[in-house]
Design a protein around this motif. Sequence first.
Motif, short mmCIF file in Angstrom:
data_model
loop_
_atom_site.label_atom_id
_atom_site.label_comp_id
_atom_site.label_asym_id
_atom_site.label_seq_id
_atom_site.Cartn_x
_atom_site.Cartn_y
_atom_site.Cartn_z
N ASP A 649 -88.79 47.15 15.39
CA ASP A 649 -89.91 48.01 15.02
C ASP A 649 -91.10 47.16 14.63
O ASP A 649 -90.97 45.97 14.29
CB ASP A 649 -89.52 48.93 13.86
CG ASP A 649 -88.76 50.17 14.33
OD1 ASP A 649 -89.22 50.82 15.27
OD2 ASP A 649 -87.70 50.46 13.74
N LYS A 672 -88.05 57.79 17.47
CA LYS A 672 -87.12 57.01 18.30
C LYS A 672 -85.74 57.65 18.29
O LYS A 672 -85.23 58.06 17.24
CB LYS A 672 -87.01 55.58 17.78
CG LYS A 672 -88.14 54.67 18.19
CD LYS A 672 -87.85 53.22 17.82
CE LYS A 672 -88.95 52.30 18.27
NZ LYS A 672 -88.69 50.89 17.92
N GLU A 673 -85.13 57.69 19.48
CA GLU A 673 -83.73 58.13 19.60
C GLU A 673 -82.85 56.89 19.60
O GLU A 673 -82.91 56.07 20.52
CB GLU A 673 -83.53 58.91 20.90
CG GLU A 673 -82.09 59.37 21.11
CD GLU A 673 -81.85 59.96 22.48
OE1 GLU A 673 -80.69 60.33 22.77
OE2 GLU A 673 -82.81 60.04 23.27
N ARG A 686 -78.68 53.03 22.81
CA ARG A 686 -80.14 53.19 22.91
C ARG A 686 -80.77 52.61 21.65
O ARG A 686 -80.58 53.13 20.55
CB ARG A 686 -80.53 54.66 23.05
CG ARG A 686 -80.19 55.29 24.38
CD ARG A 686 -80.72 56.72 24.45
NE ARG A 686 -82.18 56.77 24.35
CZ ARG A 686 -83.00 56.72 25.41
NH1 ARG A 686 -82.49 56.60 26.63
NH2 ARG A 686 -84.31 56.80 25.24
N PRO A 688 -84.50 51.64 21.40
CA PRO A 688 -85.86 51.41 21.93
C PRO A 688 -86.60 50.38 21.09
O PRO A 688 -86.55 50.40 19.86
CB PRO A 688 -86.50 52.79 21.83
CG PRO A 688 -85.36 53.75 21.79
CD PRO A 688 -84.26 53.05 21.08
N SER A 690 -89.99 48.18 19.88
CA SER A 690 -91.44 48.12 19.66
C SER A 690 -91.75 46.68 19.28
O SER A 690 -91.33 46.21 18.21
CB SER A 690 -91.87 49.07 18.55
OG SER A 690 -91.43 50.39 18.82
N ASP A 709 -93.96 49.27 23.87
CA ASP A 709 -92.90 50.17 23.40
C ASP A 709 -92.18 50.76 24.61
O ASP A 709 -92.82 51.20 25.56
CB ASP A 709 -93.55 51.28 22.57
CG ASP A 709 -92.56 52.05 21.72
OD1 ASP A 709 -91.68 52.72 22.31
OD2 ASP A 709 -92.67 51.98 20.49
N ARG A 711 -89.72 53.32 24.41
CA ARG A 711 -88.96 54.51 24.00
C ARG A 711 -88.90 55.57 25.10
O ARG A 711 -88.01 56.44 25.08
CB ARG A 711 -89.54 55.10 22.72
CG ARG A 711 -90.89 55.78 22.88
CD ARG A 711 -91.41 56.25 21.54
NE ARG A 711 -91.68 55.11 20.65
CZ ARG A 711 -91.69 55.22 19.33
NH1 ARG A 711 -91.46 56.39 18.74
NH2 ARG A 711 -91.94 54.16 18.59
#
Length: 900
Positions: A649, A672-673, A686, A688, A690, A709, A711
């Motif tokens: 992040d 975010k997932e 998963r 994602p 950043s 990113d 995501r």
Amino acid sequence: MQGPQRRKAGIVVAVIGGIALSACGDSTVPGDGVGEAGRVRIEGRGQMVSSPRTLDCFADCTMPLAAGDRLLAIAARDWRFERWDGACAGQATVECVLPAGGSIEVVARFVPAPQDLSGAQWRRGDLHQHSDHSSDGSLGRQLGDDQAPGNMPLADIIAQAEAAGLDFLPITDHRTHDQHYDPQWESSGLLLITGEEANGSPHATVHGAVDMIDQNARIDGEPESRVVQESIWLAHSQGAAWVTAHPDDGSVDEGGVPNARADAVGVDLVEIWNRASYVEGEIDYVENRWNAGFRFGIAGASDNHFKELWPLGGGTGRPTTEVLTPELSDRALIDALRAGRTGVHSGDALSPRLRIDADFDGDGVFEVRAGEEVFVPAGTPGKLRVRIEQGLGNRVLVYAAPGRSAGALAEVIATSVIGFEELVLDIVAGDTPSWYRAEMRSLGLADPSSLLFGTVLGPYDLDNLFQQLLAQVRALSGPIFVSTAPVTPQGQHLPPPDRGTDDGAEYALGAPGEFAGFVDAAHDAASGRLHLVAEVHDAVSTRVHYAARAADGRWRAPLELSASTSARFPRIAVAGDHVVVVWQDERAGQIPRRAAIHARISRDGGAHFGDEIVVRAVDGRAMHPDVALAADGRAHVVWQQIRAGEPFDVWYTILDADGRLADPINLSRDGKEIVAASGLDARSARYPASVRPAIAIGADDVPLIAWQDNRFDIDPLWTGQAGSGEGTDPDDWQIAVYSPGRAIEYLGAADAADRHVDVIVDGLGRAHAVWTSKPLAAAGANLRVLAAVRAAGAASFAAPQAVDEFAASSARAPRLGLAADGAARLAWFDSRSSDWRWRVMSARFEQGAWRDVRLYGGRGVNTWPVPAGAFLAFATTRHAERVQRDRTQQIYVLDVEPSE
């Protein structure tokens, strides 16, 4: 713009390592004074530059000098500054202030200070290993057209490497850097280094790079060696090592003859033994290239994709690459790889090993090690020593150029069960370049796993079946190269000569033979000072150095800001006398990797800096900071951060003028997932990411923050999921832009990888974002620079536009700055030059668009530019003596708005 006036200087001839170089260009002297023609002489290996800058001097030269001017002595790699003689005699530091009166003659004396490897150890690793982040990273995926679940998670691979007793490991997934954004990229038992299997053809493993090595598209009419050469130079611009993978597949034609791709120059290592390939063909390739004058070391590679082979001895570390390093650190390891101080053995605990070294000065000390070159007159006698460890019953063969075609120079049967024995040979340097290496082969089926993996299931040659079955390779030494002078490679598809011109750029940071890079720059309009920070590497460390140029063209001597040997990616912000520098630092450890964010503040224009401030340190990695200064004196800092079980992040804090920190804020987590992997499919996770944040601040003191990113990708960090086959490769990265009080705005397109963002707010309050955009193609696709602008007071950014459409080139690393008049200036590096070298480009934002696009054709490979005021700071190889095996990359500054 006020600044130094210019007059022409004469031709300077310098002799560097036996190679004559000439330089002719502009000299800078302060005001109206022209100074005297000073004679400058260098004894040993080093560089001398004056302040104000004139010409770079590496040996005997003349330059205009005047009383009060400063001379800076810069020792080359493996040398140190000893003393000044002549007009500077008695001055105790590397910087001399010229006295008044009399003719000026200055001598800088440098003495040898070679790297001390007496306490170095051989560290074990595997330079070629895949996970499910590769498109075919596991057996089910390869057999099921990428539809099956994956079973090669990073955690399992790292655990297997730890159990095998390896010291270091890269995960070299196919054409991606995303595996390093996986929370499982973590080890307390070995050193993890960045890695990638790059390029479409030939494949290469790259170690120590900071991002994906995107291979350019081919240009019609150009040889295939061009895109390979561009890839090598791109890796080296980051201080990384470039390794030709399985050369029998991609670097030779059907008859085994090296093809055009094999003529790319500057390869650091070649896989002489890839377990999934034909080792005999790889040995032939290596010998052929050495005979043609190419100089590189060797590597071994498991090229492992399949967990199913691990119980049978076919996993990570088989074979093993051993690397001779004085310490186990990221920089020491990459430095040793680039030096070729390597050897290869079959990989189990009882594997026999070979070491090779040589003595050519007759002192009984074998100071020339595997991978190294020695230059001696023809007829010089020497001794070659081969050390054989636990080699009982194996044949040891010693070869000299031209190699196996001429038969072995010596052959013995090893007798040591444990411990070692030595074979010492008398050799004589010839008048043509030569090389020496050793290999060990079994008598019979000494290693059943070698028979199974790489022979029966791998490529084999019926004409040499006996050799493959009953004379298996067990160990290989790196080469020792012997010649009278540096050797030039021979080939039909070599890179063209450097067609660059003298651009008048001034030296700023870095030493001959060493790497300086990732520069950042800031210009203060009120004082006219230009401030620079950059990474400077030696054999074992990465440090942050600072330099400053005054408005009259005079430079301060460089200052080391970091108190550790693992400081990287510095950024700088300036407002008047207030200077803030931030960087990433791993002094807390690299096993496990524990990067933190550090800062130092100056309140007197960079003359002095206060103590270090730890901005962020977590049980994880805080990386890639950026900083901007507000008018109220507060520094706004952003970085990327990861912890166990979390994604990367982007985080943000404020550092006030007294060094106090506000509570950090996570800017990118919302929305975010996050899903942990199931036990049935490694690719189901998963996380994602950043990453790579950038920050700017306008006159309203409101920060503008952007990052890349993924995501919105269908399978972030992966190249496909079970049931759906291959996914995006690279990911659908997009650009996120944030300011307090505004919703995050996403720029970019779903059919492209939008990465490497930078932002700025210009003098009219317009917000600018620039980034690179690449089609979702793993290799063979060019990048272009896109830009978007948000007018002052506007709610959102306008549609992105391409800055410079040129289909036959690829653009990298865009950076933004403010020109002297407050207009936004953009810089990047680009591949369009006719001599294949990366060169710096720039543009200005005028009349609502990016205009005045310029290509700067200075000598060398010129990369990673940063605009600041009237200047461009960039990295350049212009003073490298050779296209291969010279790491010289320094930081230079170009005045792009010179006064008339």
